[in-house]
Design a protein around this motif. Sequence first.
Motif, mmCIF file in Angstrom:
data_model
loop_
_atom_site.group_PDB
_atom_site.id
_atom_site.type_symbol
_atom_site.label_atom_id
_atom_site.label_comp_id
_atom_site.label_asym_id
_atom_site.label_seq_id
_atom_site.Cartn_x
_atom_site.Cartn_y
_atom_site.Cartn_z
ATOM 1 N N LYS A 11 -15.865 -107.243 48.805
ATOM 2 C CA LYS A 11 -16.303 -105.857 48.679
ATOM 3 C C LYS A 11 -15.128 -104.874 48.831
ATOM 4 C CE LYS A 11 -20.018 -103.314 48.059
ATOM 5 N NZ LYS A 11 -21.168 -103.325 48.951
ATOM 6 N N SER A 12 -14.105 -105.306 49.584
ATOM 7 C CA SER A 12 -12.954 -104.436 49.819
ATOM 8 C C SER A 12 -12.139 -104.187 48.554
ATOM 9 C CB SER A 12 -12.049 -105.039 50.902
ATOM 10 O OG SER A 12 -11.564 -106.311 50.495
ATOM 11 N N ARG A 13 -12.322 -105.043 47.542
ATOM 12 C CA ARG A 13 -11.565 -104.892 46.291
ATOM 13 C C ARG A 13 -12.320 -104.016 45.296
ATOM 14 N NH1 ARG A 13 -10.471 -110.752 44.201
ATOM 15 N NH2 ARG A 13 -9.132 -109.615 42.726
ATOM 16 N N LEU A 14 -13.486 -103.527 45.680
ATOM 17 C CA LEU A 14 -14.321 -102.748 44.779
ATOM 18 C C LEU A 14 -14.453 -101.323 45.313
ATOM 19 C CD1 LEU A 14 -17.088 -105.470 44.343
ATOM 20 C CD2 LEU A 14 -15.237 -104.976 42.735
ATOM 21 N N HIS A 15 -14.051 -100.354 44.529
ATOM 22 C CA HIS A 15 -14.091 -98.946 44.934
ATOM 23 C C HIS A 15 -15.037 -98.196 43.993
ATOM 24 C CE1 HIS A 15 -10.587 -99.846 47.440
ATOM 25 N NE2 HIS A 15 -10.103 -100.501 46.383
#
Length: 388
Positions: A355-359
């Motif tokens: 999820k941290s790679r998705l903005h």
Amino acid sequence: MRKQLLLFVITCLIAGVSYGQESSMEESDFNHWSIDAGIGLTKPYRNVARDYSTATPDFLSGELGARYMFNEFFGLKAGLIYNNFQAEESTLDFTTKQYQFDIQGVIGVGRLLHFETWTQTFNLLAHGGFGVGVLDYDNISSGDHFGTALAGLTGQIKLSSRVSLNIDGTMGFNVRQNRTWDGRAQRNNEPFVFNGTIGISYYLGRNETHVDWRVRENEYLALMDSRIADLEAQIKKSREEDAQKVKDADDKLNKRVDDLDAQVALLTNADEDVIARLINEGYVNIFFDFNSSKVDKSAADAINVLRTYMMKNAGVSVNLVGYADEKGTEDYNKKLSTKRAEAVADVLAKSGIEKSRLHTEGKGEDASVDESSPNARQLARRVTFSIR
């Protein structure tokens, strides 16, 4: 034909007598005697003088007899038969009467074939035997005596515990008949006569049921168990076939998914820069229905392209930018476009992307499209991507 008929008649008589000797005490619970009577039509074949012919069919034929069944399979009957033969209207006139007495063996074909497993209303009897008779001609004073061999079938319909309706067909083969059916000439062919009658059997005795309609429970239950086992085997086979069809369908679907993954992976491996450029330039999009943030099945290909690229390039992250059409207020469109971006991010996260790679970001209304065009508004309702 003659030898076959005689063989059948002898078989009926021998079977009836033989099985009668084996009748057990168990049969005492059933009635054995019946009075059988019928009326119908008759037709003699072959053996008429020149210029004479019999009516087809001829009326009348009648029979009356007594029958004793040792059990539901075999029995004996004695009977009287009357036939009246007359000329056809287009030929020379004559009238001949036939009187006959016979003894026959009876076979319960319906019970031998287990009719009781599917009906308690219908039964079938076969009968055959020998008899003697006389032909009474209208033109000569002396009668013509003969012997006969008979065989036939009787269909039974149960009307009550005391009465059944009978439909019978019997073929008789006369021997020692010296004259033709009309009595005008000496016999020149082997004569046959067919009788078709409808009548009743009236059952005698103090018991409730005649052996014509007896059901042996042990044999019946064994047969039903066998048929149930066959049915269960068929059901099991059908279920196995259905399960195999479902498995084949699942395998086919899984293969299609694997093929799609392989094709995307092949494209990515061939030129990752091309894939990145297509993503950044807005060629990879996910579109939504009006006023909806639900990701439907049509988005599978675009999501799979992005997922495969990010799995191959662990160091990259992606911006997901949501848009809405001009319908609705600015605040509402902002919220809706944000929900669309977050919905796509959730799908990617569930497919294995951190999820941290998705903005995510919601841009609200896409003002770059023609607001008057429904097709343009459809293009506005989307999420697009850019690689960071």
